[in-house]
Structure formats: structure tokens, C-alpha cells
Design a protein around this motif. Sequence first.
Motif, PDB file in Angstrom:
ATOM      1  N   PRO A 353       0.805  -1.230   0.000  1.00  0.00           N
ATOM      2  CA  PRO A 353       0.000   0.000   0.000  1.00  0.00           C
ATOM      3  C   PRO A 353       0.835   1.276   0.000  1.00  0.00           C
ATOM      4  N   PHE A 354       2.164   1.153  -0.103  1.00  0.00           N
ATOM      5  CA  PHE A 354       3.033   2.319   0.109  1.00  0.00           C
ATOM      6  C   PHE A 354       3.807   2.752  -1.131  1.00  0.00           C
ATOM      7  N   LEU A 355       3.406   2.295  -2.308  1.00  0.00           N
ATOM      8  CA  LEU A 355       4.153   2.602  -3.524  1.00  0.00           C
ATOM      9  C   LEU A 355       3.622   3.859  -4.214  1.00  0.00           C
ATOM     10  N   LYS A 356       4.540   4.632  -4.731  1.00  0.00           N
ATOM     11  CA  LYS A 356       4.175   5.797  -5.536  1.00  0.00           C
ATOM     12  C   LYS A 356       5.036   5.787  -6.794  1.00  0.00           C
ATOM     13  N   ASP A 357       4.394   5.808  -7.962  1.00  0.00           N
ATOM     14  CA  ASP A 357       5.146   5.835  -9.221  1.00  0.00           C
ATOM     15  C   ASP A 357       5.736   7.232  -9.408  1.00  0.00           C
ATOM     16  N   VAL A 358       7.063   7.301  -9.395  1.00  0.00           N
ATOM     17  CA  VAL A 358       7.760   8.593  -9.538  1.00  0.00           C
ATOM     18  C   VAL A 358       8.680   8.579 -10.754  1.00  0.00           C
ATOM     19  N   THR A 359       8.374   7.704 -11.694  1.00  0.00           N
ATOM     20  CA  THR A 359       9.229   7.561 -12.875  1.00  0.00           C
ATOM     21  C   THR A 359       9.498   8.899 -13.550  1.00  0.00           C
ATOM     22  N   SER A 360       8.503   9.749 -13.578  1.00  0.00           N
ATOM     23  CA  SER A 360       8.603  10.993 -14.349  1.00  0.00           C
ATOM     24  C   SER A 360       9.668  11.952 -13.829  1.00  0.00           C
ATOM     25  N   HIS A 361      10.138  11.758 -12.601  1.00  0.00           N
ATOM     26  CA  HIS A 361      11.172  12.679 -12.127  1.00  0.00           C
ATOM     27  C   HIS A 361      12.547  12.323 -12.690  1.00  0.00           C
ATOM     28  N   LEU A 362      12.654  11.153 -13.312  1.00  0.00           N
ATOM     29  CA  LEU A 362      13.923  10.770 -13.924  1.00  0.00           C
ATOM     30  C   LEU A 362      13.806  10.455 -15.415  1.00  0.00           C
ATOM     31  N   LYS A 364      11.138  10.323 -19.149  1.00  0.00           N
ATOM     32  CA  LYS A 364       9.917  10.721 -19.843  1.00  0.00           C
ATOM     33  C   LYS A 364       8.900   9.591 -19.760  1.00  0.00           C
ATOM     34  N   THR A 365       7.671   9.923 -19.401  1.00  0.00           N
ATOM     35  CA  THR A 365       6.586   8.947 -19.428  1.00  0.00           C
ATOM     36  C   THR A 365       5.409   9.539 -20.200  1.00  0.00           C
ATOM     37  N   ILE A 366       4.560   8.654 -20.710  1.00  0.00           N
ATOM     38  CA  ILE A 366       3.361   9.105 -21.417  1.00  0.00           C
ATOM     39  C   ILE A 366       2.175   8.271 -20.941  1.00  0.00           C
ATOM     40  N   PRO A 367       0.950   8.816 -21.018  1.00  0.00           N
ATOM     41  CA  PRO A 367      -0.235   7.981 -20.785  1.00  0.00           C
ATOM     42  C   PRO A 367      -0.497   7.117 -22.021  1.00  0.00           C
ATOM     43  N   THR A 405     -16.847  -0.258 -19.783  1.00  0.00           N
ATOM     44  CA  THR A 405     -17.818   0.407 -20.660  1.00  0.00           C
ATOM     45  C   THR A 405     -17.171   0.792 -21.977  1.00  0.00           C
ATOM     46  N   LYS A 406     -15.979   1.372 -21.897  1.00  0.00           N
ATOM     47  CA  LYS A 406     -15.266   1.796 -23.103  1.00  0.00           C
ATOM     48  C   LYS A 406     -14.378   0.691 -23.675  1.00  0.00           C
ATOM     49  N   GLN A 407     -14.293  -0.416 -22.966  1.00  0.00           N
ATOM     50  CA  GLN A 407     -13.470  -1.558 -23.378  1.00  0.00           C
ATOM     51  C   GLN A 407     -12.018  -1.138 -23.641  1.00  0.00           C
ATOM     52  N   ASN A 408     -11.462  -0.463 -22.649  1.00  0.00           N
ATOM     53  CA  ASN A 408     -10.050  -0.093 -22.752  1.00  0.00           C
ATOM     54  C   ASN A 408      -9.430  -0.057 -21.363  1.00  0.00           C
ATOM     55  N   VAL A 409      -8.137   0.096 -21.331  1.00  0.00           N
ATOM     56  CA  VAL A 409      -7.397   0.204 -20.077  1.00  0.00           C
ATOM     57  C   VAL A 409      -6.419   1.361 -20.221  1.00  0.00           C
ATOM     58  N   THR A 410      -6.331   2.204 -19.196  1.00  0.00           N
ATOM     59  CA  THR A 410      -5.486   3.397 -19.242  1.00  0.00           C
ATOM     60  C   THR A 410      -4.294   3.228 -18.312  1.00  0.00           C
ATOM     61  N   PHE A 411      -3.126   3.394 -18.892  1.00  0.00           N
ATOM     62  CA  PHE A 411      -1.878   3.382 -18.132  1.00  0.00           C
ATOM     63  C   PHE A 411      -1.356   4.816 -18.053  1.00  0.00           C
ATOM     64  N   SER A 412      -1.037   5.279 -16.869  1.00  0.00           N
ATOM     65  CA  SER A 412      -0.674   6.685 -16.681  1.00  0.00           C
ATOM     66  C   SER A 412       0.803   6.974 -16.899  1.00  0.00           C
ATOM     67  N   PHE A 413       1.668   6.001 -16.574  1.00  0.00           N
ATOM     68  CA  PHE A 413       3.108   6.270 -16.605  1.00  0.00           C
ATOM     69  C   PHE A 413       3.829   5.177 -17.392  1.00  0.00           C
ATOM     70  N   VAL A 414       3.913   5.365 -18.698  1.00  0.00           N
ATOM     71  CA  VAL A 414       4.547   4.370 -19.562  1.00  0.00           C
ATOM     72  C   VAL A 414       5.811   4.988 -20.169  1.00  0.00           C
ATOM     73  N   ILE A 415       6.911   4.281 -20.083  1.00  0.00           N
ATOM     74  CA  ILE A 415       8.194   4.785 -20.580  1.00  0.00           C
ATOM     75  C   ILE A 415       8.343   4.398 -22.052  1.00  0.00           C
ATOM     76  N   PRO A 416       8.564   5.354 -22.944  1.00  0.00           N
ATOM     77  CA  PRO A 416       8.856   5.001 -24.349  1.00  0.00           C
ATOM     78  C   PRO A 416      10.202   4.289 -24.472  1.00  0.00           C
ATOM     79  N   ASP A 417      10.437   3.752 -25.674  1.00  0.00           N
ATOM     80  CA  ASP A 417      11.669   3.014 -25.967  1.00  0.00           C
ATOM     81  C   ASP A 417      11.787   1.767 -25.093  1.00  0.00           C
ATOM     82  N   ARG A 418      10.668   1.091 -24.906  1.00  0.00           N
ATOM     83  CA  ARG A 418      10.634  -0.146 -24.125  1.00  0.00           C
ATOM     84  C   ARG A 418       9.714  -1.146 -24.826  1.00  0.00           C
ATOM     85  N   TYR A 419       9.937  -2.419 -24.540  1.00  0.00           N
ATOM     86  CA  TYR A 419       9.135  -3.506 -25.116  1.00  0.00           C
ATOM     87  C   TYR A 419       8.201  -4.025 -24.026  1.00  0.00           C
ATOM     88  N   TYR A 420       6.914  -4.132 -24.356  1.00  0.00           N
ATOM     89  CA  TYR A 420       5.914  -4.463 -23.340  1.00  0.00           C
ATOM     90  C   TYR A 420       5.082  -5.687 -23.718  1.00  0.00           C
TER      91      TYR A 420
END
Length: 693
Positions: A353-362, A364-367, A405-420
Motif C-alpha cells: 500500500p506504500f508505492l508511488k510511481d515517480v518515474t517521471s522525475h527521472l 519521460k513517461t506518457i499515458p 464500458t469503453k473496453q479499454n485500459v489506461t496506463f498513466s506512466f509508460v516509458i517510451p523506448d521499451r518492449y511491453y
Amino acid sequence: MIKNSLVITFFLFLLSGCASEVDRRVDTVLSISGANRTELETVLKHYKHEPQKLKAAKFLIANMRYHHSYYSVKNPRQHPLLDSLTKAADSLFYHSVYMATDSFHNENIQKLIDSVRIGFRIQNDVRVSEQSVKIFWKEDYDFNWITAKQLINHIDHVFEWKRQMNSVRRLSTEDFYEYVLPYRSIPDNSLTDFSDIYFAFMDKYLKDIDKDSVQNVVQRYNFVINQLCKFFPLYPYEEEIGYQELFFYGFHDCIPIASYGVSILRACGIPAAVEFNACYKQFQGRHYHGVVLDKNGNWLAFNPESSIPTSDNSSFDTKDILNIYRFMFSEQKDTPFFMEKNGEYVPDIFDSPFLKDVTSHLLKTIPLILPYRETGNNNLAYLAAFNSGVPSGIIPVTWGKINRTKQNVTFSFVIPDRYYFPVYYSPFGKSFSFGEPFYLDKGGKIIKSHIEGKADDVTLLRKFPMKQGLVDKAVKLIGTVIQASNDPGFQPCDTVGIIADTLQPYFQDIKLDMNKGPYQYYQIKTTDEYPHVALSELEFITDIRYGYENVIAASPLPILSSGDTLSEDKTEVRLMDEPLERIKWKSEYDGNPQTSPELYPTIRFMLKKPQFVTKIRMMPLNADNGIIAGNQYELFCWNNGEWKKILSERARYNYITVSIPSGSLLWLRNLTGGKEELPFYVDSDGLQKFIYP
């Protein structure tokens, strides 16, 4: 005026609402704290006339609900000798350092420290190693064991910093509560000491520096720890003992390094936190590091004991990491721990319960929004990255909220130049795909790497791509010459061979011109532009028909296809200038492709009499990721959220032939040795194409 009054009223309502929420959570913790309830209530009563400290106490108690770990029940007989010796070493070092004003940069003081340390170790090394340590460990939630005295001492200590230091007073309430006030830096990590212990140990070394400069503070911390750890031998115990571990060399990995570093900095009034990366793009494992908050409000990353934060984080290598998570002390309601539907499986990495995504401080991330048409009741889906260090071969690195309802999933912090790998999980933890694996390019565009190849037999040569840095070294060896002479000083000498092309990462031969031979002395001489013999293995080959006695069997050349099996030359043997047992310590003769004598510009081969060397069999420095004859391999194919085994085989040669499903994503695993593996496709020309080149 009426509008302003409404705003103020609404703000006060929010404050009272927040206060009520904290009070409810405090009551919940008190209700489950059993016999320890009186200890926690004592803390609240103690601060009933000090509202700021009371709020801080409530913050800590309200968030104890999920904090759980091993903790040590200390007593005076726990390790009395170790306690006295660490205090003695600390005192000796401190007084040595502060004998001069400029002591940290004074060569004479460093010599004095070394002298004091050597004397201390001569007297105490054996005593430390022979002294047993009796640690009484218990496992429980914090609310069941932390005493009023421990919590009050801790809160009073932290607020003393707030009284003394402008930098602490300037912090927002949230930052103060999260990054200075907490008594632990990593949830579930063993808790042995509190801030008063850390402060008594470190603060005396920081009194002469400006604590507004977090770089100076970290630099001093690193210096102190790196000096003190030399006062004791290698860590001799099998268990944790508390901050005294810092006096030993070689005992800990990045987790306790980060935990102790951050906890000690906090105890000295520096806002700090521990973070970790979910995994790496290409390699196994993850790394824990520290961050400090500078006077400009910027988070600066560093590795306690080994690096200093820079104002732009340029010294912190992020090119190969996946998402970064910070450990908070308070509950983070937007984590999978709280977002999951009742009974929904949450991967271990996110089951906190104590995690915070802070990727963006180091980084680039995109939704990113992806289609999601799977049935079921899951609230969450994940993007995973390949990792050969776990049985499943994937590690989820970020989560997304499913919108059915929209049949999608939203990711807030995704790093480009990676394989998923887009996956979701069954209630029992089995992963399933909700889309094809993809590469997210630097611009945020999804690139599907699916290749429509044929399901014919293909030849596999590697489990991991060649590393560009090692390829560059092989290129720089072009122009290296082999010289021969009958004078040990090579005056004069003949050039009998040259590396004219880029060496490949396996054994290959350079033929030598022996028209003027035989010669007694041979040397491999690199160029002035690149004076480094980056050759991992060397063998001097001759013909068995010469009848030389100082020979042994030569290593075979690689067999990379069925045609190579017909080309073995049984007349070739390896000429020796010394017995192999005497020279195996040399990196060019140790049988390890990952070591080389690259510090030197020349290698010499000095025979006792002139003899013909017809070839030099050499291998450039490489990561040894080709197919190794005799090693056991498994081949997996990605199929609906998991790697399915399609081959298990012991390699006879330096290649494996296999029939694969059309266009499949594959993972070749070496069960005998090595850790570096990466998925790949096989293109229409039969060539392996790794997900990262």
C-alpha cells in the motif's frame, strides 16, 4: 466577500474532514493493537498540549496498519563486545578526522586514519569474528510492538530539527510527514534502530557543513561510511545486527545500503526516500537507490556510499530501467493494493500500500490507452517487461485501470523506448494476454514486432544480442599485428600476421607467414590508437607433424552450421611456452571469454627455442552469449500470456536447429550457465531479431 467566506468555510470543512479521516484510522489501529494499545495511547496523551506533534503522532499511528516486519528485541547482552568496538572505532576515526580543519582533504590526516585503522584491526579482527551475536527477532505489525518511549523520542528528535533547520521548516506538511518524520524507510524491511541512534552516530560528522547542500551532506556521509567500513573485517555474521553493519565491508546489497543511507540522512534533518526500479530492459534484477530533496524542491537520485546527487540527475543512469517506485510511509490509495476488486490477484511487486510511481522525475513517461475486451471482473491490467531472472519470464512494471464500458485500459506512466507484454491475471496468479507484445518507440508510437516467417527449421546461434561496447572494442583491434623474432627484445622483428577484419565473438584463426621462420619469440602488438589487447583467449597453433613436445590439444573452432562439421583439421595442436597450470591465472589463458588483458598493449609468447607457429587462434572479449556445445538449452514461445516450452536440448555444436511456429516470439534459455537472455523473432531470412538490438 460572501464568495471568500464560502471558500474559507469549504477549506475548513476539508481540513476537518481530513482530520476526521485520520482520527478514524487512528481508532482502527488502536482497536487492533491489543496489549500495545496503552503504549500508543500514551503517545497521544503525551502530546495533547502540543498540536503539531500530536498531528505527527496521529499520522504515524494512522499509517501503522500495514507496516509489518521483523524487529529486534535488543538487550544489553546482545553483542556487548561489538557495541564497544564500533564505538571505539567511531571515536578513533572521528578524532583523527577532526585533528585538522581541512581534514577531509588532507593527505596527512588520511595517513593518520590509515595508521589508526591498521592498529585497530590488528588488535580486534579476530575478536570480532569470534564474538557471537545473539539477536532476538520477532515478526509483527508495528502497532503491536513499538513503545511509547521509542515513538516519543523519535517525534521529539524530528521536531528538534524542525526548530533548528530552516530547510526543514520550509518543507510542506506532506513532505515533512513523508520524508523526515517516518521511523522506517522501507516497508517490511527489518527495523533495528530509530532516529536517535542514527543521529548520535552521524550528526557529529555533519556539523561543519551546510546542510542546505544535499550534495555536501551525501558526500560527507559516503566518506564516513567508506572509511569506517575498513575498520572491521568482512561481515562475519549470518544475520542483521543494526547500524553497526555499516562498520563492516562487503555485508550488504543495495536494499540495506539504501535503507540505512536514507534513514540516517532523515535522522540528520535531510528529506529523503528510497526508490527502486521495477526491472531492467535487458538484464536481471532491480536496484534500490536513494533520493534527496534539495532546497529548490528537486528530487535528486543517488546511491548511498558510492555516488553523489547532481542537480540535473545526469550522474544517475536511467537508460535501461523500467518504472521507478518510491516507498512512502502513508497509504497510497491509487495502488493495486487498494484498487483491486475483492479477490483479484495482485502481483507481488505491487502488493504494497506504500508505492508511488515517480518515474517521471527521472524519465519521460506518457499515458497510454489500450483496447481491453477480455471477460471477467478484474479492475486492473498490467504492462510487463521481459526478465529472465524470474520463472514466468516477465515482470509487471506498471498498472492500468480497466474501463469495461469503453473496453479499454489506461496506463498513466509508460516509458517510451521499451518492449511491453500486455497482461492481466487470473485469481490464482496465472497471466493472460490482452494484446500482442509491442515496442513503444521514443515518440510514443506502438510498433508491433510480429514477423510473418515460415515454420521451417531455423538455426539459432545466440541467446542475447552482441553488446555494442564489446563490438566496438573488437573493431578497434583491427590493425593489431603479430610480430616474430629470434631476439627477445624484438629488434629486429618480422610482421607475420595482422587482424584485418572485425573479430567475431568466438574462436577464429589468423594465419601467420612462416616463410622466414621458425621464430623463438612472438608478440601481439596493438595499435597506438587503441593500445589494449581486448582478446579474451589466445592459442598459438602449430602442426602436429613438426613433432614438438611442448604441445597440448587445441581448442576446436566453433561449429556454426552443419557444413562446419566437415572442416575439422586434426593436425593442429597448441604450442606452449609454459605449462598451462602456470599460466592459467592470466586472463588470456583462463578459459573465460569475459576477461582479457586489455590493460596492456602487448602480449608476448616466449619459447625456449625457435618453433613454427602457423596460426594464432583468438577470441575477442565478449559476453559468452553464443550457443555453447554441451550446455543444456530450453526454447520457449510466447503464447497467450505465458512462455510455453517447445524444445529442451543439449547443444552438440555451437548452433541449435529447431522448427518454430510462424512469426512466434521466442526465448532461448541456457540452463547450464549465464544470465543474459532476450526474446527474439526469426525473420524471413532465418536471422534472429532480438527485441532490443
